[in-house]
Scaffold this motif. Structure first.
Motif, PDB file in Angstrom:
ATOM      1  N   GLY A 275      29.431  33.168 -29.054  1.00  0.00           N
ATOM      2  CA  GLY A 275      28.788  32.669 -28.227  1.00  0.00           C
ATOM      3  C   GLY A 275      29.078  32.467 -26.774  1.00  0.00           C
ATOM      4  O   GLY A 275      28.408  31.592 -25.870  1.00  0.00           O
ATOM      5  N   LYS A 276      30.201  33.208 -26.398  1.00  0.00           N
ATOM      6  CA  LYS A 276      30.556  32.958 -25.137  1.00  0.00           C
ATOM      7  C   LYS A 276      30.258  34.227 -24.135  1.00  0.00           C
ATOM      8  O   LYS A 276      30.124  35.367 -24.736  1.00  0.00           O
ATOM      9  N   ILE A 277      29.931  33.707 -22.932  1.00  0.00           N
ATOM     10  CA  ILE A 277      29.511  34.859 -21.879  1.00  0.00           C
ATOM     11  C   ILE A 277      30.923  35.553 -21.582  1.00  0.00           C
ATOM     12  O   ILE A 277      31.812  34.893 -21.130  1.00  0.00           O
ATOM     13  N   PRO A 278      30.679  36.976 -21.685  1.00  0.00           N
ATOM     14  CA  PRO A 278      31.774  37.741 -21.049  1.00  0.00           C
ATOM     15  C   PRO A 278      31.964  37.305 -19.613  1.00  0.00           C
ATOM     16  O   PRO A 278      30.922  36.952 -18.819  1.00  0.00           O
ATOM     17  N   SER A 279      33.239  37.288 -18.993  1.00  0.00           N
ATOM     18  CA  SER A 279      33.464  36.918 -17.642  1.00  0.00           C
ATOM     19  C   SER A 279      32.746  37.731 -16.624  1.00  0.00           C
ATOM     20  O   SER A 279      32.388  36.969 -15.573  1.00  0.00           O
TER      21      SER A 279
ATOM     22  N   LEU B 282      24.719  31.728 -28.441  1.00  0.00           N
ATOM     23  CA  LEU B 282      24.351  32.962 -27.673  1.00  0.00           C
ATOM     24  C   LEU B 282      24.733  34.067 -28.596  1.00  0.00           C
ATOM     25  O   LEU B 282      25.829  34.306 -28.999  1.00  0.00           O
ATOM     26  N   GLN B 283      23.718  35.072 -29.023  1.00  0.00           N
ATOM     27  CA  GLN B 283      24.024  36.362 -29.751  1.00  0.00           C
ATOM     28  C   GLN B 283      23.971  37.416 -28.841  1.00  0.00           C
ATOM     29  O   GLN B 283      24.644  38.318 -28.971  1.00  0.00           O
TER      30      GLN B 283
ATOM     31  N   ASP C 163      25.969  42.588 -27.053  1.00  0.00           N
ATOM     32  CA  ASP C 163      26.227  41.651 -28.022  1.00  0.00           C
ATOM     33  C   ASP C 163      27.264  40.614 -27.672  1.00  0.00           C
ATOM     34  O   ASP C 163      28.333  41.189 -27.185  1.00  0.00           O
ATOM     35  N   ILE C 164      27.122  39.168 -28.273  1.00  0.00           N
ATOM     36  CA  ILE C 164      27.983  38.276 -27.722  1.00  0.00           C
ATOM     37  C   ILE C 164      28.936  37.978 -28.914  1.00  0.00           C
ATOM     38  O   ILE C 164      28.339  37.742 -29.997  1.00  0.00           O
TER      39      ILE C 164
END
Length: 182
Positions: A27-31, A89-90, A23-24
């Protein structure tokens, strides 16, 4: 005791299969997943709902952005009068091991704009198939859910119990979809 064994076997099967949903937030992608996400970045050509166009996935900082351009010069994936757009992004769907995860799909928020009465979906699912250097995207957005009543007869138990009709509702989702590749 049997239930606990079944649950344990199911958990082990999921662990072996390596499927994971992330789960995001915002909307940010985890590093930790950014390098995998950058492999998906690019311009994909194909058709959505029968209309030729390009699906563009770009990453701005740590935030993925999805846009669409059709062959007529519009930027609306539903049609040029809907003013629809992809949002944040979800979810990210991963497969493979934890040391080498692969993105198998993503879910973005979706706004159908002026066509929100014709399109029920508020998410856009993008299924990702990678084969060497080629990447194929299957995009789907829920259009509607059709319902129908399905009835069957039970025979009863003559002479005291008459036959009876048992009815249930079936729900069948209908999607607008497209396929893009690069």
């Amino acid at each position: 005791m049997k239930l606990s064994r079944v649950l344990a076997a199911g958990a082990m099967l999921l662990a072996v299969a390596g499927c994971k949903t992330v789960d995001i937030k915002d909307g940010k992608i985890p590093s930790g997943y950014l390098s995998q996400a950058k492999k998906i970045e690019g311009v994909y050509t194909g058709k959505f709902n029968g209309v030729a166009g390009e699906l563009v996935i770009s990453i701005e900082g740590d935030k993925p952005v999805v846009t669409y351009r059709n062959a007529q010069g519009g930027d609306d994936i539903l049609n040029n009068n809907c003013h629809s757009f992809f949002g944040d992004l979800q979810k990210v769907y991963l497969k493979g091991s934890n040391s080498n995860p692969q993105v198998s799909g993503v879910e973005f928020a979706f706004n159908a704009g002026a066509c929100s009465l014709m399109i029920s979906g508020r998410e856009a699912e993008i299924d990702i198939k990678q084969n060497g250097n080629s990447v194929k995207l299957n995009v789907s957005i829920l259009q509607r859910i059709d319902q129908r009543q399905v009835c069957t007869w039970t025979p009863g138990a003559p002479p005291n119990v008459p036959p009876s009709q048992v009815c249930n509702w079936q729900q069948n989702p209908v999607y607008v979809y497209g396929t893009f590749s690069r």
